[in-house]
Structures are given as structure tokens and as C-alpha cells.
Design an enzyme around this catalytic site. Structure first.
Site, PDB file in Angstrom:
ATOM      1  N   HIS A  35      12.545  72.022  74.450  1.00  0.00           N
ATOM      2  CA  HIS A  35      13.989  72.088  74.688  1.00  0.00           C
ATOM      3  C   HIS A  35      14.287  72.153  76.188  1.00  0.00           C
ATOM      4  O   HIS A  35      15.236  71.534  76.674  1.00  0.00           O
ATOM      5  CB  HIS A  35      14.586  73.328  74.013  1.00  0.00           C
ATOM      6  CG  HIS A  35      14.465  73.346  72.522  1.00  0.00           C
ATOM      7  ND1 HIS A  35      13.615  74.208  71.858  1.00  0.00           N
ATOM      8  CD2 HIS A  35      15.067  72.607  71.566  1.00  0.00           C
ATOM      9  CE1 HIS A  35      13.719  74.011  70.555  1.00  0.00           C
ATOM     10  NE2 HIS A  35      14.589  73.046  70.349  1.00  0.00           N
ATOM     11  N   LYS A 151      10.428  63.778  69.426  1.00  0.00           N
ATOM     12  CA  LYS A 151       9.633  64.477  68.398  1.00  0.00           C
ATOM     13  C   LYS A 151      10.255  64.262  67.016  1.00  0.00           C
ATOM     14  O   LYS A 151       9.549  64.086  66.035  1.00  0.00           O
ATOM     15  CB  LYS A 151       9.573  65.960  68.786  1.00  0.00           C
ATOM     16  CG  LYS A 151       9.298  66.940  67.682  1.00  0.00           C
ATOM     17  CD  LYS A 151       7.827  67.055  67.425  1.00  0.00           C
ATOM     18  CE  LYS A 151       7.454  68.172  66.498  1.00  0.00           C
ATOM     19  NZ  LYS A 151       8.392  68.519  65.462  1.00  0.00           N
TER      20      LYS A 151
END
Ligand code: PAF
Length: 285
Positions: A35, A151
Site C-alpha cells: 500500500h 497484485k
């Protein structure tokens, strides 16, 4: 420190004041280096004048019955710190009632056929829930650019398609997956893994990277090589229980043909213990 806001009204007022462009990184919290990479990409793209908003919301709509909604890690204090360090200006962490004031929404966005294959087949309704919350968060944050991790390759493809098909005035940017030293892709769900499960989990990225190594031999060879690693991993202790391994055309998320040329996504989903993991790599043929 990033500003922590909880309501749409607080967010609207804060964003009116912001000069420059605006970027959003949508998350369900339990933030990690993956993140942080998204937030840094947003900060770099927007520059010092721009506003980077991180949303933290565990969206009940995208979890199926029996999935990990209740045990999904909630770590807001730490999230706030990580988001600020990576360059976020605002963290928007609304309660469920703020996002869904009338309870479960009657009107939702259907992800369509792209949302029914692979992850969507294993998690029916998942991408409808993702699209619905992403649409709402795009309305609330009104960004110029939205950053999503590669991802979740199918999520990225579906959100991109939603933005195009429904004319959302936003650029959707994909950011490469971050891996740990043992090549396991970073995921908030990795924290569910015990030490031995973590060792078995390495087989997912090993299968993908084995596929990449034989890419010059073409799509069929890639599939075979990755499949062989996962077949062996089914006998590991604890076993890697395969859900799917697929070589996918990222344009529409259908299976790539044996004569496929251009970009493809080699994707895997498997269960280790009670934890469901996904991973993928991009391969150019
Ligand atoms: O990728 C996620 O964390 C979620 O699916 C998202 C995009 C924040 C929507 O809830």
C-alpha cells in the site's frame, strides 16, 4: 500527520480547499509496504501541490458468506501512520453506516462477464461488491487519478473497464506488486499464515516465476511449468490447495490461447490452511 476524516461531508469540505490534482488509493486497511508503494506512486504523480487521499474501508459487500469479513485485520492507528509516512494528506475511514446509510444498497454495479471468471467464479458477487464501493468512493473522493495494485490483477482490469464503460472521469493506474525477500507477494492476509504455512505459501510465487523462466517457449510451456510446481506443492505439509492457475488475456480476462501474443497474466489462487491467497505475474509473449 495525515488528516483522519470519517464522513463524506468532512471529506467534501477538505477537498474543496485542496489545490492541485487529486489522487486516491483505496484500501481495506491493514496497510503494508504494498500500500505504501501505491501511496508513494500517487504522491510522485500528483507532486507536492496535489492531494493524496487514502480510503480505509472494509467493504462488507465484497465478502461472501463464510469469508473473512469478521476477522479481517483492522489497524487504523498504524494505517494512519503508514499512510502519512508514504505521503498521504488525508485518510478517509468511514463507518459502514456512512457508506451504506440505507443498509445494503438496492442498486449496485454489476461487474458483468469479466467479474464472473476466475476470482469471480470462486467468489460469486465479489466484483459487483468491489465495483459498487469503488464507484461510491470515486464519487466521494472525485480524483483525477486512482491507483490500484497489480497484485489484484482482475480487480484492476474490472475497475479499468468500469471507468471506461461508465465514463468515470478518472485515470486508473496499475502499480506493480511488491514481494518480500522470499518472493511472497505482500498481502494483508499474509498475517493469517503460521510459520509453516508461510513456507508452503512460497510455492505460489515459485510456480509463477518458474512459468516466467520458460516464457520464450510460449504459453503452453508456461502453463505446464507452473502447473508442475503446484502439483508438487499439493503434497507439501501443509498442502497448497489449488483453486485455479490460468494464463489470462488482461484485456478481457479470458484464457489466453496457445498462440497468444502480447501481454498475458499468469494468475494463481490457492488455499494454504484456512488462508486463500492470490498472486500473478505479467508475461510478454
Ligand atoms: O483491493 C482492495 O483493498 C479492495 O477491493 C478495494 C479496492 C479497496 C475495494 O474495497
Amino acid at each position: 500527520m495525515a488528516e483522519l476524516l470519517h464522513t463524506g461531508e468532512e471529506l467534501r469540505q477538505r477537498l474543496v480547499a485542496g489545490a492541485g490534482g487529486r489522487g486516491v488509493v483505496m484500501t481495506m486497511g491493514a496497510l503494508h509496504e504494498g500500500h505504501a508503494t501505491l501511496v508513494r506512486a500517487a504522491r510522485e504523480r500528483l507532486g507536492p501541490e496535489g492531494t493524496v487521499v487514502v480510503t480505509v474501508f472494509v467493504n462488507p459487500l465484497q465478502f461472501g458468506a463464510g469469508e473473512d469479513l469478521d476477522r479481517y485485520p483492522r489497524t487504523l492507528e498504524a494505517d494512519l501512520e503508514l499512510a502519512a509516512e508514504a505521503g498521504a494528506d488525508v485518510v478517509f475511514a468511514p463507518p459502514v453506516e456512512e457508506v451504506y446509510p440505507g443498509g445494503e444498497p438496492q442498486v449496485r454495479i454489476a461487474a458483468g462477464p469479466m467479474g464472473e471468471r476466475y476470482e469471480g467464479a470462486s467468489r460469486p458477487g465479489h466484483f459487483d461488491g468491489v465495483c459498487t464501493v469503488v464507484a461510491k468512493l470515486l464519487h466521494l473522493t472525485a480524483p483525477d487519478v486512482a491507483f490500484f495494485g497489480e497484485k489484484d490483477a482482475q480487480q484492476l482490469a474490472v475497475v479499468r473497464r468500469m471507468a471506461t464503460d461508465l465514463n468515470f472521469p478518472v485515470e486508473v493506474v496499475g502499480v506493480p506488486t511488491v514481494r518480500e525477500g522470499d518472493h511472497v507477494a505482500l498481502s494483508s492476509r499474509n498475517r493469517y499464515l503460521s510459520e509453516v504455512e508461510r513456507v508452503s505459501a512460497r510455492e505460489l510465487s515459485r510456480a509463477l516465476l518458474t512459468g516466467v523462466q520458460v516464457a520464450p517457449k510460449g504459453p503452453a510451456a508456461v502453463r505446464r511449468a507452473a502447473q508442475a510446481v503446484l502439483e508438487a506443492a499439493a503434497g507439501a505439509e501443509p498442502p497448497v490447495v489449488l483453486d485455479y492457475l490460468a494464463l489470462i488475456d488482461p484485456a478481457d480476462f479470458t484464457e489466453a490461447a496457445d498462440d497468444h501474443t502480447g501481454e498475458a497474466v499468469l494468475a494463481v489462487a490457492a488455499r494454504v490452511g484456512t488462508t486463500r491467497l492470490i498472486d500473478n505475474v505479467r508475461i510478454h509473449f
